[in-house]
Design a protein around this motif. Sequence first.
Motif, PDB file in Angstrom:
ATOM      1  N   GLU A 198       0.829  -1.208   0.000  1.00  0.00           N
ATOM      2  CA  GLU A 198       0.000   0.000   0.000  1.00  0.00           C
ATOM      3  C   GLU A 198       0.865   1.260   0.000  1.00  0.00           C
ATOM      4  OE1 GLU A 198      -2.399   0.401   3.483  1.00  0.00           O
ATOM      5  OE2 GLU A 198      -0.766  -0.015   4.864  1.00  0.00           O
ATOM      6  N   TYR A 199       0.347   2.312  -0.618  1.00  0.00           N
ATOM      7  CA  TYR A 199       1.041   3.595  -0.713  1.00  0.00           C
ATOM      8  C   TYR A 199       2.437   3.423  -1.329  1.00  0.00           C
ATOM      9  CZ  TYR A 199      -2.573   4.677   2.732  1.00  0.00           C
ATOM     10  OH  TYR A 199      -3.765   4.807   3.391  1.00  0.00           O
ATOM     11  N   SER A 200       2.503   2.846  -2.497  1.00  0.00           N
ATOM     12  CA  SER A 200       3.818   2.584  -3.091  1.00  0.00           C
ATOM     13  C   SER A 200       3.786   2.770  -4.601  1.00  0.00           C
ATOM     14  CB  SER A 200       4.282   1.164  -2.766  1.00  0.00           C
ATOM     15  OG  SER A 200       3.584   0.221  -3.563  1.00  0.00           O
ATOM     16  N   LYS A 257      -6.019   2.863  -2.872  1.00  0.00           N
ATOM     17  CA  LYS A 257      -5.494   3.912  -1.980  1.00  0.00           C
ATOM     18  C   LYS A 257      -4.609   4.843  -2.781  1.00  0.00           C
ATOM     19  CE  LYS A 257      -5.545   1.090   2.197  1.00  0.00           C
ATOM     20  NZ  LYS A 257      -4.746   0.570   3.343  1.00  0.00           N
ATOM     21  N   SER A 271      -1.306   6.963  -3.797  1.00  0.00           N
ATOM     22  CA  SER A 271       0.127   6.722  -3.628  1.00  0.00           C
ATOM     23  C   SER A 271       0.745   7.801  -2.750  1.00  0.00           C
ATOM     24  CB  SER A 271       0.832   6.718  -4.988  1.00  0.00           C
ATOM     25  OG  SER A 271       0.364   5.648  -5.780  1.00  0.00           O
ATOM     26  N   ILE A 272       1.868   7.458  -2.149  1.00  0.00           N
ATOM     27  CA  ILE A 272       2.650   8.458  -1.417  1.00  0.00           C
ATOM     28  C   ILE A 272       3.160   9.479  -2.426  1.00  0.00           C
ATOM     29  CG2 ILE A 272       4.822   8.819  -0.182  1.00  0.00           C
ATOM     30  CD1 ILE A 272       4.490   6.079   1.015  1.00  0.00           C
TER      31      ILE A 272
END
Length: 224
Positions: free
Chosen positions: A8-10, A217, A219-220
């Motif tokens: 997640e978040y990548s 979700k 992304s960062i």
Amino acid sequence: MITVHHLEYSQSFRILWLLEELNVDYELKLYERDKKTSLAPAEYKAISPLGTAPAITHNGVNLSESNAIMDYILDLHPSDTLRPNATSEDRARYLFWLHASQGSLMPVLLISMMFRIIPEKVPFFLKPIIKPVLNMANKGFSLPRLMALIEKAEADLGNAEWFGGANLTAADISMCYPMESMRANGVINSKHPNCLAWLERVNASESYQLAKKKDGKPSIVFST
């Protein structure tokens, strides 16, 4: 079948987008970050030793690194549009942006982020020393490189709609993460209409939207 190990978040969103664009069946395994450290869980590190995303498994092969994975997938599912061949007039442009995304843009964004984070972590009595030094390094090194790349992107996107030339390519897929990050942080703004128009084309892509739904979700984004 290719298995995408999606942290997640990548940056592994890129691989989801590529596979959706190719209309290739794949298995998606989702991993959550450790709540305290924000790092990858142990089971993810068994696949990607550094705990970095993306990572895939296929026929007993474990592979990390975005562009290596994209080349691997395009070897399995060749596409002259997503990866212009050696005789294409767009080949050099494609190769530049494919590798600039990871070799130039992402390191500069990471350095800028670290310059911002370090002063927040050091003891208070060191902040007056550390912060001015890192600000100077950022202004003298990171930002000039970043702006030079944005200016080149703006110029190239004025000549053709995509980073790889006339068509959407793997270079565009690789560039989506740093470009979205720079827009979110205001580095790309109204002064860069060609970059903004490219981002609109990306977001209008059906395969991009399908990948976003599976990602689930945001992304960062790197702060610069």
